[in-house]
Write a protein that holds these residues in place. Sequence first.
Motif, PDB file in Angstrom:
ATOM      1  N   VAL A  33       0.853  -1.194   0.000  1.00  0.00           N
ATOM      2  CA  VAL A  33       0.000   0.000   0.000  1.00  0.00           C
ATOM      3  C   VAL A  33       0.884   1.237   0.000  1.00  0.00           C
ATOM      4  O   VAL A  33       2.009   1.227   0.497  1.00  0.00           O
ATOM      5  N   ASP A  34       0.337   2.292  -0.595  1.00  0.00           N
ATOM      6  CA  ASP A  34       1.028   3.571  -0.628  1.00  0.00           C
ATOM      7  C   ASP A  34      -0.024   4.670  -0.631  1.00  0.00           C
ATOM      8  O   ASP A  34      -0.507   5.082  -1.690  1.00  0.00           O
ATOM      9  N   GLY A  35      -0.414   5.093   0.548  1.00  0.00           N
ATOM     10  CA  GLY A  35      -1.457   6.112   0.640  1.00  0.00           C
ATOM     11  C   GLY A  35      -2.814   5.549   0.222  1.00  0.00           C
ATOM     12  O   GLY A  35      -3.375   4.674   0.871  1.00  0.00           O
ATOM     13  N   THR A  36      -3.304   6.046  -0.894  1.00  0.00           N
ATOM     14  CA  THR A  36      -4.598   5.570  -1.397  1.00  0.00           C
ATOM     15  C   THR A  36      -4.445   4.411  -2.374  1.00  0.00           C
ATOM     16  O   THR A  36      -5.448   3.852  -2.823  1.00  0.00           O
ATOM     17  N   ASP A  37      -3.209   4.056  -2.724  1.00  0.00           N
ATOM     18  CA  ASP A  37      -2.979   2.976  -3.682  1.00  0.00           C
ATOM     19  C   ASP A  37      -2.826   1.636  -2.968  1.00  0.00           C
ATOM     20  O   ASP A  37      -2.113   1.520  -1.971  1.00  0.00           O
ATOM     21  N   PHE A  38      -3.474   0.607  -3.523  1.00  0.00           N
ATOM     22  CA  PHE A  38      -3.317  -0.761  -3.041  1.00  0.00           C
ATOM     23  C   PHE A  38      -2.970  -1.639  -4.233  1.00  0.00           C
ATOM     24  O   PHE A  38      -3.602  -1.567  -5.292  1.00  0.00           O
ATOM     25  N   LEU A  39      -1.952  -2.493  -4.063  1.00  0.00           N
ATOM     26  CA  LEU A  39      -1.511  -3.360  -5.153  1.00  0.00           C
ATOM     27  C   LEU A  39      -1.396  -4.789  -4.655  1.00  0.00           C
ATOM     28  O   LEU A  39      -0.802  -5.059  -3.608  1.00  0.00           O
ATOM     29  N   PHE A  40      -1.988  -5.705  -5.437  1.00  0.00           N
ATOM     30  CA  PHE A  40      -1.902  -7.136  -5.119  1.00  0.00           C
ATOM     31  C   PHE A  40      -1.509  -7.878  -6.394  1.00  0.00           C
ATOM     32  O   PHE A  40      -2.090  -7.681  -7.459  1.00  0.00           O
ATOM     33  N   PRO A  44      -1.852 -16.022 -11.596  1.00  0.00           N
ATOM     34  CA  PRO A  44      -1.969 -15.105 -12.757  1.00  0.00           C
ATOM     35  C   PRO A  44      -2.825 -13.879 -12.476  1.00  0.00           C
ATOM     36  O   PRO A  44      -3.458 -13.358 -13.402  1.00  0.00           O
ATOM     37  N   TYR A  45      -2.870 -13.392 -11.230  1.00  0.00           N
ATOM     38  CA  TYR A  45      -3.759 -12.296 -10.855  1.00  0.00           C
ATOM     39  C   TYR A  45      -2.989 -10.989 -10.659  1.00  0.00           C
ATOM     40  O   TYR A  45      -1.847 -10.990 -10.211  1.00  0.00           O
ATOM     41  N   PHE A  46      -3.698  -9.895 -10.999  1.00  0.00           N
ATOM     42  CA  PHE A  46      -3.153  -8.573 -10.772  1.00  0.00           C
ATOM     43  C   PHE A  46      -4.314  -7.660 -10.387  1.00  0.00           C
ATOM     44  O   PHE A  46      -5.335  -7.593 -11.083  1.00  0.00           O
ATOM     45  N   LEU A  47      -4.175  -6.953  -9.262  1.00  0.00           N
ATOM     46  CA  LEU A  47      -5.232  -6.063  -8.785  1.00  0.00           C
ATOM     47  C   LEU A  47      -4.619  -4.770  -8.266  1.00  0.00           C
ATOM     48  O   LEU A  47      -3.751  -4.779  -7.400  1.00  0.00           O
ATOM     49  N   ARG A  48      -5.107  -3.658  -8.811  1.00  0.00           N
ATOM     50  CA  ARG A  48      -4.678  -2.351  -8.332  1.00  0.00           C
ATOM     51  C   ARG A  48      -5.924  -1.526  -8.008  1.00  0.00           C
ATOM     52  O   ARG A  48      -6.819  -1.380  -8.865  1.00  0.00           O
ATOM     53  N   LEU A  49      -5.997  -1.005  -6.793  1.00  0.00           N
ATOM     54  CA  LEU A  49      -7.148  -0.252  -6.335  1.00  0.00           C
ATOM     55  C   LEU A  49      -6.760   1.165  -5.959  1.00  0.00           C
ATOM     56  O   LEU A  49      -5.655   1.392  -5.456  1.00  0.00           O
ATOM     57  N   GLN A  50      -7.652   2.089  -6.239  1.00  0.00           N
ATOM     58  CA  GLN A  50      -7.498   3.477  -5.814  1.00  0.00           C
ATOM     59  C   GLN A  50      -8.551   3.737  -4.750  1.00  0.00           C
ATOM     60  O   GLN A  50      -9.736   3.903  -5.048  1.00  0.00           O
ATOM     61  N   LYS A  54      -6.674   7.222   2.768  1.00  0.00           N
ATOM     62  CA  LYS A  54      -5.323   6.679   2.913  1.00  0.00           C
ATOM     63  C   LYS A  54      -5.278   5.550   3.946  1.00  0.00           C
ATOM     64  O   LYS A  54      -5.887   5.630   5.005  1.00  0.00           O
ATOM     65  N   ILE A  55      -4.526   4.494   3.581  1.00  0.00           N
ATOM     66  CA  ILE A  55      -4.230   3.407   4.518  1.00  0.00           C
ATOM     67  C   ILE A  55      -2.715   3.253   4.580  1.00  0.00           C
ATOM     68  O   ILE A  55      -1.983   3.804   3.752  1.00  0.00           O
ATOM     69  N   GLU A  56      -2.243   2.488   5.560  1.00  0.00           N
ATOM     70  CA  GLU A  56      -0.806   2.297   5.701  1.00  0.00           C
ATOM     71  C   GLU A  56      -0.503   0.880   6.151  1.00  0.00           C
ATOM     72  O   GLU A  56      -1.360   0.175   6.682  1.00  0.00           O
ATOM     73  N   GLU A  57       0.745   0.480   5.911  1.00  0.00           N
ATOM     74  CA  GLU A  57       1.194  -0.851   6.337  1.00  0.00           C
ATOM     75  C   GLU A  57       2.135  -0.673   7.519  1.00  0.00           C
ATOM     76  O   GLU A  57       3.169  -0.005   7.418  1.00  0.00           O
ATOM     77  N   ARG A  75      -5.614  -6.911   5.989  1.00  0.00           N
ATOM     78  CA  ARG A  75      -6.143  -5.851   6.840  1.00  0.00           C
ATOM     79  C   ARG A  75      -5.075  -4.781   7.050  1.00  0.00           C
ATOM     80  O   ARG A  75      -3.940  -5.080   7.409  1.00  0.00           O
ATOM     81  N   PHE A  76      -5.473  -3.495   6.794  1.00  0.00           N
ATOM     82  CA  PHE A  76      -4.544  -2.372   6.938  1.00  0.00           C
ATOM     83  C   PHE A  76      -5.210  -1.264   7.750  1.00  0.00           C
ATOM     84  O   PHE A  76      -6.403  -0.989   7.570  1.00  0.00           O
ATOM     85  N   PRO A  77      -4.464  -0.600   8.624  1.00  0.00           N
ATOM     86  CA  PRO A  77      -5.043   0.501   9.413  1.00  0.00           C
ATOM     87  C   PRO A  77      -5.224   1.764   8.572  1.00  0.00           C
ATOM     88  O   PRO A  77      -4.481   1.992   7.601  1.00  0.00           O
TER      89      PRO A  77
END
Length: 508
Positions: A33-40, A44-50, A54-57, A75-77
Amino acid sequence: MLTPRFEITQTDADVTIIVHAPYANIKDAEACVDGTDFLFTATPYFLRLQLPGKIEENETSSGAYDCEKGDFTLRFPKVNKGEHFENLEMITTLLAPPKKKSTIIPNIEVIGNPSVASADIDEGNAVGDSRNNCFMPQDNLIGNPTILINSPKYGFANKISGALTAFEAAWIKEIIDLPTPDATPEAERKSLQEQRESSDFSEEHYMADLVQTECTEPYITYTAEWDTLQKDQVVFSEGEIDLLKELPNKEYLLDADDVQKLSLNLVDILYASCYNHRTTLGENTPESSWTINKLSSTLCWFQNFSSVDEVITACIRRSLCYPLYRNWELSIKVFEDVKKVLLLGRIYIVKRFCEIHHLFNTSCEPRYILNQLYIKDFLIWLQRLPESLIESLHSALSNVNPNKSSMRLDLVELEVAAYSVQEEDFVIENTIHKMTENIEGMSLSNTKEEMPKNVYHVNQNFFKCLLSSSSSSDSSDSDSDSNTSSSSSSSSSLDSDDLDDAQMNEKN
């Protein structure tokens, strides 16, 4: 790479993202995670969420994998504790990349890109029914429409032109009543539509459905799902999530007039969907796609509206001209259904459009074209639509009171004629019924053997009638025969004396 199905929930302190990736290679699974960005990522899966916040790790973050379900639970705070993240149910908007800074024309709200990108078609074909590919022109003009300045416009927000020139007229005629859509001016659509409806309206069909209430009563009294469903109970199904996550990321440049037209188009399409749901008792049939397509002026005539009264009039007119059940009370019931659907909010409206998208994609006719022109863009736009706009639309509909005279189909006169004929038929039927009862009573009295007393009274009356007739017929001869009668009496008396003397002699 595949976009996995996902679900997001939140509390005041953290955000939980559940990623459904049953075929993932667990060894190379990563999440950051990077602020509002989440990447998984996990082959063969790829998921990017906006995300909307903001969340943090950190040390309180956690992750787990359920091998039976194939779910990653991450789960992220939240950076700002207590912040509420809006629209976490809107799958497509979460997949959107960060907005690029640009100069926006005054009075224009950024809600999406009006043109349909070629990537849109490619992604849609990957999700849609593969057998529809046989209808797709090789040059794929819907994917890259030719926007001509003076050419008639249609499609979502009325921004497309020249997209149907590559299709054969026979195919287009199956789904669109508007003749030559790429050549007919928009100003002529309304008059052509009304002429066609007046010609297609069947007086006999309308009057038959009016008096034969047993045909439409089950559908009018049917309890639809929106009659009992609560707004907080509305959630997307897995199939709906799969559709929404595959929609393209687009933005629309719309002014206030565009938003108003789209809102009225929304009502028009919802009315057709509600009519189908009610008249199939919630179970779609092979004719459901035809019903929605045919009842919607937006989808069948590429029509735009200027007021809520105009769109409701158009909806009811078509419901009295084309479907199997053409009843005023049923049409008004569907109008009430539309208002209930709006009350259930944005998520439920999106669900209705997901169903339409599925029906059009699996239709035997090439209705997937309508998905490309309208439904897919509506699905994207609706996810960003403010709830306040939906509430104002419901409020406007609540002030609409449709009446039969405004339909311009002579409904009042037809109903008077139908009830008059029905009343005459009722009188004739009652008369025939009474006559039949009398005849049956007479037949029974002539053939039935009753008690002797009854027979006696009948015979007595019968002979009295005969005697009366005989007496009447001989009255004219009574005076002339009086002497003869007296002689006969004397003779009878003498004969009686002689008989007595003879009897005495025998005894002696």
